[in-house]
Scaffold this active site. Structure first.
Site, PDB file in Angstrom:
ATOM      1  CD1 TRP A  72     -23.659  -2.827 -42.808  1.00 47.81           C
ATOM      2  CD2 TRP A  72     -24.888  -3.269 -44.451  1.00 47.81           C
ATOM      3  NE1 TRP A  72     -24.093  -4.035 -42.699  1.00 47.81           N
ATOM      4  CE2 TRP A  72     -24.766  -4.492 -43.881  1.00 47.81           C
ATOM      5  CE3 TRP A  72     -25.414  -3.223 -45.714  1.00 47.81           C
ATOM      6  CZ2 TRP A  72     -25.069  -5.564 -44.430  1.00 47.81           C
ATOM      7  CZ3 TRP A  72     -25.871  -4.518 -46.457  1.00 47.81           C
ATOM      8  CH2 TRP A  72     -25.827  -5.754 -45.580  1.00 47.81           C
ATOM      9  CG  ASP A 119     -27.847   2.325 -41.561  1.00 39.03           C
ATOM     10  OD1 ASP A 119     -28.346   1.762 -40.687  1.00 39.03           O
ATOM     11  OD2 ASP A 119     -27.288   1.570 -42.474  1.00 39.03           O
ATOM     12  CE  LYS A 158     -28.127  -5.065 -37.990  1.00 38.13           C
ATOM     13  NZ  LYS A 158     -27.699  -6.003 -38.238  1.00 38.13           N
TER      14      LYS A 158
END
Length: 361
Positions: free
Chosen positions: A102, A172, A196
């Site tokens: 990511w 992030d 999540k």
């Protein structure tokens, strides 16, 4: 009804209390005679929901008043473009630490809009560690400095933030937000997909310092401009209304069950400790991450034998432990033990692993 233990990296399991409340309110929310799922986002009833969600998030994360909270769509992946479009606006430069897939995608997207500089990377060892950072390699003229605080796929996390001075730190936090306290004032932007630790897929939360809003590149699409959403209270268009409502229930659960993020951190450390202690003593299984950089949320592990890994995954499903297969880039197994995973779930997984080891050693 017998629920499985879901170790998915996301969408992940939700607290049973949240699911039960949502089920009870499915047809009639708070006496309105309608579901939140079908409620107008312009109604006073829904405005109360989104306002309470923001208030709870601000309280639980201790978000300073000079930060805006935005409830967006597009996933964390959209932020890979939104961040540079809104922040890479002075010197057209940004620094990146590459610690996984990511972070790499964020870097490649930003490189489309300006100069993206890699200050450190752990790609040489399949992202199994957090690289040591040399401040001398940081660009003091960068418009921002980007990290992925917890790496879902590879199971690493930053335990110490880089000191970036006047350069805004962007993180992030998709797979670790709400898992432990963070000092929001140390960041320019925090963004996270909700699926999540915050709620279901479809919601992305962005926490952005006010002075970083309003200077987007001229060609920035309207929907990718932070000012668009800040000026309209996340209501420029229809927000992900039901996902925001579930996020509110999750925040209420954190507050009522744990009281705050210090207790949540202790809960998560206990869960992770149970699993890591077993991996460190096991003769069959081993963790893939350097100990100092281990994630509290995502725990990858292997046997060293692909056929044995496959057997373990098959038998774990039969034992009602689901989504333990590791990401294809790492292989083996991965147990994601987010906030909603009870300690009992990890204890039962370890008991199953011990039994598997005895039978297959």
């Amino acid at each position: 009804m017998s629920r499985v233990y879901n170790f998915s990296a996301g969408p992940a399991m939700l607290p049973e209390k949240v699911l039960s409340t949502a089920a009870a309110e499915m047809l009639d929310y708070n006496g309105t005679g309608e579901s939140v799922m079908e409620m107008s986002h312009r109604s006073k009833e829904y405005q109360a929901i989104i306002d309470e969600t923001e208030a709870l998030l601000r309280e639980i994360m201790s978000i300073p008043d000079n930060y805006k909270v935005l409830f967006l769509q597009g996933g964390a992946s959209s932020q890979f473009a939104m961040v540079p479009l809104n922040l890479m606006n002075k010197n057209k430069k940004a620094d990146f630490v590459i610690t996984g897939q990511w972070a790499t995608k964020a870097y490649k997207e930003a490189a489309r809009y300006g100069k993206a500089n890699v200050v450190a990377s752990s790609a040489d060892k399949t992202f199994s560690y957090i690289p040591k950072l040399d401040p001398a390699s940081f660009d003091p003229e960068a418009d921002y400095f980007h990290i992925c605080l917890n790496n879902t796929i590879y199971g690493t996390r930053f335990t110490k933030l880089p000191e970036t001075g006047d350069v805004p730190l962007v993180a992030d936090m998709s797979s670790c937000i709400l898992s432990e306290p963070v000092d929001v004032s140390k960041f320019g932007v925090i963004y996270a997909g909700a699926q999540k630790n915050m709620g279901p897929a479809g919601l992305t939360v962005v926490i952005v310092r006010e002075d970083l809003i309003g200077n987007a590149m001229d060609f920035t699409p309207t929907m990718f401009n932070y000012a668009t959403h800040s000026e309209n209270g996340s209501m420029f268009n229809t927000p992900p209304t039901y996902a925001i409502y579930i996020c509110m229930l999750v925040l209420e659960w954190i507050k009522s069950e744990f009281g705050g993020l210090e207790a949540m951190k202790a809960h998560n450390e206990k869960k992770a400790g149970i699993l890591y202690d077993f991996l460190d003593s096991s003769k069959l299984f081993r963790g893939t991450v350097e100990k100092k950089d281990r994630s509290l949320m995502n725990v990858p592990f292997v046997t060293g034998n692909e056929e044995l890994d496959a057997k373990f995954i098959k038998e774990s499903i039969e034992a009602r432990f689901v989504n333990l297969k590791g990401h294809r880039s790492v292989g083996g197994m991965r147990a994601s033990i987010y906030n909603a995973m009870p300690i009992e779930g990890v204890e039962k997984l370890v008991a199953f692993m011990k039994e598997f080891e005895e039978k297959n050693s």
